[in-house]
Scaffold this motif. Sequence first.
Motif, PDB file in Angstrom:
ATOM      1  N   GLU A  74       0.678  -1.281   0.024  1.00 22.13           N
ATOM      2  CA  GLU A  74       0.030  -0.100   0.011  1.00 22.13           C
ATOM      3  C   GLU A  74       0.920   1.326  -0.072  1.00 22.13           C
ATOM      4  N   GLY A  75       2.151   0.809   0.325  1.00 17.66           N
ATOM      5  CA  GLY A  75       3.217   2.252   0.302  1.00 17.66           C
ATOM      6  C   GLY A  75       3.187   3.070   1.419  1.00 17.66           C
ATOM      7  N   ALA A  76       2.501   2.549   2.521  1.00 20.42           N
ATOM      8  CA  ALA A  76       2.572   3.129   3.911  1.00 20.42           C
ATOM      9  C   ALA A  76       3.828   2.914   4.749  1.00 20.42           C
ATOM     10  N   ALA A  77       4.561   1.819   4.045  1.00 15.10           N
ATOM     11  CA  ALA A  77       5.893   1.843   4.717  1.00 15.10           C
ATOM     12  C   ALA A  77       6.897   1.465   3.550  1.00 15.10           C
ATOM     13  N   ARG A  78       8.160   1.818   3.705  1.00 18.09           N
ATOM     14  CA  ARG A  78       9.060   1.653   2.676  1.00 18.09           C
ATOM     15  C   ARG A  78       9.890   0.205   2.975  1.00 18.09           C
TER      16      ARG A  78
END
Length: 117
Positions: A74-78
Amino acid sequence: MIEEIQKFLVKMQQQEHVYPLIRQAEVHVNLRCDQQLVQLVIKNGAVFILQNPSEHQVAYEIRGSDLSMKQLVEGAARLRVLEQKEEIKVDAPLRISLLLESLFYLTKAQEDFANII
């Protein structure tokens, strides 16, 4: 996890700014969490899920919990941050890790930017 990846693929198709990153790429990566295995394929400017994945064809793998994989997709964390925190395990060269991190993060970042405007 499959639902999150499918949502990612839909978002990716709507965002042309990431296509230069994958125009010449050919990468097969297994995304594994708990009992699920999904093979993500990046090839000739396209990203898709391979049905009935074969583990023998893939040299790269990302493993983690459902929550960690969801945050990644989801792109919430790298990717590299999750790896440093030991929430996921990445078996891929740095170049491939950075490509995947960019795809996941840029897809999410564009959505956030659109919501601000």
